[in-house]
Design a protein around this motif. Sequence first.
Motif, PDB file in Angstrom:
ATOM      1  N   LEU A 164       8.894  -0.046  -1.168  1.00 36.54           N
ATOM      2  CA  LEU A 164       8.037  -1.164  -1.572  1.00 36.54           C
ATOM      3  C   LEU A 164       7.668  -2.024  -0.370  1.00 36.54           C
ATOM      4  O   LEU A 164       6.494  -2.406  -0.214  1.00 36.54           O
ATOM      5  N   MET A 181       5.253   0.004   1.973  1.00 37.03           N
ATOM      6  CA  MET A 181       3.926   0.174   1.380  1.00 37.03           C
ATOM      7  C   MET A 181       3.154  -1.137   1.344  1.00 37.03           C
ATOM      8  O   MET A 181       1.933  -1.169   1.530  1.00 37.03           O
ATOM      9  N   SER A 182       3.851  -2.240   1.106  1.00 32.15           N
ATOM     10  CA  SER A 182       3.166  -3.535   1.104  1.00 32.15           C
ATOM     11  C   SER A 182       2.600  -3.851   2.475  1.00 32.15           C
ATOM     12  O   SER A 182       1.511  -4.426   2.596  1.00 32.15           O
ATOM     13  N   LEU A 198      -0.350  -0.970   3.100  1.00 30.15           N
ATOM     14  CA  LEU A 198      -1.520  -1.145   2.234  1.00 30.15           C
ATOM     15  C   LEU A 198      -2.109  -2.540   2.365  1.00 30.15           C
ATOM     16  O   LEU A 198      -3.301  -2.734   2.121  1.00 30.15           O
ATOM     17  N   MET A 241      -0.002  -6.349  -2.094  1.00 27.07           N
ATOM     18  CA  MET A 241       1.194  -6.286  -2.919  1.00 27.07           C
ATOM     19  C   MET A 241       0.881  -5.879  -4.343  1.00 27.07           C
ATOM     20  O   MET A 241       1.639  -5.144  -4.984  1.00 27.07           O
ATOM     21  N   SER A 253       0.764  -2.276  -4.468  1.00 25.27           N
ATOM     22  CA  SER A 253       2.054  -1.630  -4.245  1.00 25.27           C
ATOM     23  C   SER A 253       2.910  -1.629  -5.502  1.00 25.27           C
ATOM     24  O   SER A 253       3.704  -0.698  -5.713  1.00 25.27           O
ATOM     25  N   VAL A 302       2.216   1.354  -7.828  1.00 20.56           N
ATOM     26  CA  VAL A 302       2.723   2.557  -7.165  1.00 20.56           C
ATOM     27  C   VAL A 302       4.244   2.614  -7.280  1.00 20.56           C
ATOM     28  O   VAL A 302       4.827   3.675  -7.547  1.00 20.56           O
ATOM     29  N   LEU A 303       4.894   1.473  -7.104  1.00 20.77           N
ATOM     30  CA  LEU A 303       6.347   1.422  -7.245  1.00 20.77           C
ATOM     31  C   LEU A 303       6.761   1.734  -8.674  1.00 20.77           C
ATOM     32  O   LEU A 303       7.735   2.456  -8.914  1.00 20.77           O
ATOM     33  N   ALA A 340       1.069   7.364  -2.608  1.00 24.20           N
ATOM     34  CA  ALA A 340       0.599   6.434  -1.582  1.00 24.20           C
ATOM     35  C   ALA A 340      -0.757   6.836  -1.026  1.00 24.20           C
ATOM     36  O   ALA A 340      -1.606   5.975  -0.768  1.00 24.20           O
ATOM     37  N   SER A 375      -3.807   4.314  -1.218  1.00 25.99           N
ATOM     38  CA  SER A 375      -4.356   3.794   0.033  1.00 25.99           C
ATOM     39  C   SER A 375      -5.851   4.083   0.148  1.00 25.99           C
ATOM     40  O   SER A 375      -6.638   3.205   0.512  1.00 25.99           O
TER      41      SER A 375
END
Length: 498
Positions: A309, A312-313, A316, A319, A322, A325-326, A367, A371
């Motif tokens: 997390l 990715m935050s 990307l 938030m 993300s 995705v999480l 991801a 993205s």
Amino acid sequence: GAEGEAAADGANGAKPASGAANGGRVLSGRPHSTLPADVRALARPREDDVPGDELSRFLSTTYVSWLNRRSTRWGVLLFFVVLFLGALSHALNVQQGLEIGEVMPKGSYMATFFERFEFYSDIGPPVYLVTTAKGADPADGPGPRVDFADHATQDVLGELVRALELSPWIKPPALDWLGDFQKWALVVSNHTQEVIDAEGRIPYDLFYPWLNEFLAPGTDFAFYANYLSFDSETGLLDAAKVMGFHKPLQSTDTFVQAMLDMRALCEPFAEKAGIEIFPYSEYHVFYEQYAILVPNASKLLFSAIVVILCVMSLLLGNMLLSLPVLLLLVLNQIDLIGVMQLANVHMNGISIINLVMAIGLSVEYLAHVASTYNMAAGDHTQKLRKCMSSVGSSVVSGGITTLLGVVVLAFAKYPVFQVYYFRMYLATVLCGSLHGLVLLPVVLGFMQSFRKGGGKRKDDTADSNGTDAKSRNDQAKEPTSPAGGAAGGDTVTYAEML
């Protein structure tokens, strides 16, 4: 009517009133929803207009059109909700263990031996209850802290042996050195009844002299010398053990439960006598992992997800993007554990490693799609088409090549490779692909609609043809330049299309 006038203007060479730039097909002069099907088809991108290979064109056109249908979106959500509930029920019933037959080649005589041993044997592995001075540390000073010659200590050890023989996991009798020593002192030796008290306890001052006679080489009880440990300086007893045999233990759960019950049996006696008592068996070394496997695995998987997390935050830069995705990553792991139960894959050290690796592989499926979607411009349909055109085929190809790389394990001679590698990698690729290429685009579409509509779904939901209606209406209403062209180029009128 207007169509006839427009057709006449087109026949006279007049400039169309509106149109599409750079070869696009933007309609004007009439709402798109009222146009015939063959004309509406001209407004949608054709596969020939999309660059890339055949798979990219299919994903960015036909697949996106199908995925943007209202019925498809709600059907996908319903399917994954049912999948999650079913996987969760199975995930709670995943068994632990690694059976000995799984690490032996098929047809091995050893596998047959262990199967028949488990079937015919009426006794299990031995277990030892070890008694020693609590906190055996040089700082405590020389000699044992607890005197085994003390009557209170003898009483506690006698109660411990009786509790061991009454355990549902133990097949009596137990090999009890103290009990046999007391019987020897009472019956076998020539000492009188007056010397031994009514409870059969050895007198304090005679305990060690008689114990040396009891363990003398050549006697019937000399083997008990291997069950006792004496202090090298004082010659006093500082550790001893009692041995019992388990009843047949058939599964990992029974091995683990027997181990835990033996520990629970020793705790109250250790507190009562103020000495350290603990169980030991050779199988404890292997099955110890299962006593802490679930909590440790949960911490490990949770830590990996938190790290993902954060990364990715940062990558990307969003938030809000993300978080879904999480969420899908967590759902993917639960679905994968549920599939493990259906595929008869047990929870052990190997499967835990594969689950952690599955998090990294699943991020690849999620991801990249998120993205590319985040960086693309336009409405949801345009961003999704760009996403599928750019990375969709790569994700699909990556999953296929991964399967091709591990499919040889399906024919392995050792069941451990078939079960814990081929089955788990197959489930990882399938679950990751479904969540990344099917569920994630639907979730992103709902998020886009909620952001634009303030929590309500607008009329920009895709129609049955999979094309975003709002985007087409905006293009149809695009302002024209004084010369008759649209801001982006020439236009094509409805009449001209006809």
